[in-house]
Enzyme design. Structure first.
Site, PDB file in Angstrom:
ATOM      1  N   CYS A  97       9.410 -20.969  15.589  1.00  0.00           N
ATOM      2  CA  CYS A  97       9.130 -21.287  14.185  1.00  0.00           C
ATOM      3  C   CYS A  97       9.980 -22.475  13.693  1.00  0.00           C
ATOM      4  O   CYS A  97       9.750 -23.606  14.091  1.00  0.00           O
ATOM      5  CB  CYS A  97       9.309 -20.056  13.319  1.00  0.00           C
ATOM      6  N   HIS A 197       7.009 -14.824  16.060  1.00  0.00           N
ATOM      7  CA  HIS A 197       8.128 -13.916  15.838  1.00  0.00           C
ATOM      8  C   HIS A 197       7.797 -12.569  16.477  1.00  0.00           C
ATOM      9  O   HIS A 197       6.744 -12.376  17.058  1.00  0.00           O
ATOM     10  CB  HIS A 197       8.363 -13.718  14.337  1.00  0.00           C
TER      11      HIS A 197
END
Length: 252
Positions: A97, A197
């Site tokens: 990310c 994630h």
């Protein structure tokens, strides 16, 4: 215990630490230990000027936009150049990310403000009004192992790849890089970047082993991991993959 060992660098653990992504480090350690392989993990934080040349595998997690701004000054102090050198030397990186976005040329906010990042990999990110959030799945390219990945994405940035970089995989369900071209993540040399994630590695043991094997081959040449009994992990993975593909994740 084998004499083979991976030296792992966890970059900015005190800042880039969303969604339990530290679990990726724990997963790597356990999968090495179960095979009788050694590893050493070092945390490199803001303001620390460690020599990065001795590490074999780097992990950079996700963070919020303002935390990325905090990192820019530290990267410009010389650490950024060291990271780029490690990438060009073929060291293995897993970037998630915000840590993934930092590898690109820049992040441009929805208001038009541009933050210049490392430019280590040929891509850029544009901020949007709507967050791309939810459980998702993608298939890695053959170069990155070819496995199906399940994870969780939560980002407003839309990432667009340049000509000199390949996606990590192709979206099966969800948004990925930008919600438009069905790409997810990047693969450049031995850099693996993803919005996943979860953390990504415990949920996807086949991909975890591909990452570990990439780092071991870079260090030792001809190398292959001995198989582990991942039958329970595979059952859990395939169950979640089926739910994601059929849009039923809210039921579990």
């Amino acid at each position: 215990m084998s004499d083979k060992k991976l030296k792992i660098c966890h970059l900015y653990p005190e800042v880039l630490n969303l969604y339990g992504d530290r679990g990726n480090i724990l997963c790597i350690k356990k999968r090495l230990q179960w095979r009788g392989l050694d590893c050493e993990v070092s945390e490199v934080k803001l303001g620390e000027t460690n020599d990065l040349t001795d590490f074999d595998l780097f992990f950079i997690g996700g963070g919020q936009d303002f935390e990325q701004e905090v990192l820019l000054k530290d990267l410009k102090s010389g650490k950024g150049d060291n990271i780029v050198s490690a990438i060009e030397d073929g060291k293995t990186f897993l970037c998630i990310c915000g840590g993934y976005q930092m590898m690109g040329h820049y992040y441009e906010t929805k208001d038009g403000d541009r933050m210049q990042f490392l430019g280590a990999v040929d891509f850029h990110t544009i901020g949007g009004d709507v967050r791309m959030i939810g459980n998702y799945a993608f298939r890695c390219t053959p170069k990155s192992g070819g496995s199906d990945i399940v994870g969780f994405e939560n980002h407003s940035g839309r990432t667009y790849l340049g000509d000199n970089v390949s996606p990590l995989g192709t979206i099966l369900s969800g948004y990925g890089n930008n919600g438009e071209d069905k790409t997810e993540g990047i693969r450049y040399k031995n850099v693996f970047g993803s919005y996943s994630h979860g953390p990504i590695l415990p949920k996807n043991p086949e991909f975890a082993d591909h990452l570990i094997e990439t780092a071991m081959k870079r260090k030792y040449g001809d190398f292959s991991l001995t198989p582990l009994d991942d039958s329970q992990e595979k059952l859990a993975h395939d169950h979640i993959l089926d739910l994601v593909l059929h849009g039923n994740t809210s039921k579990d």
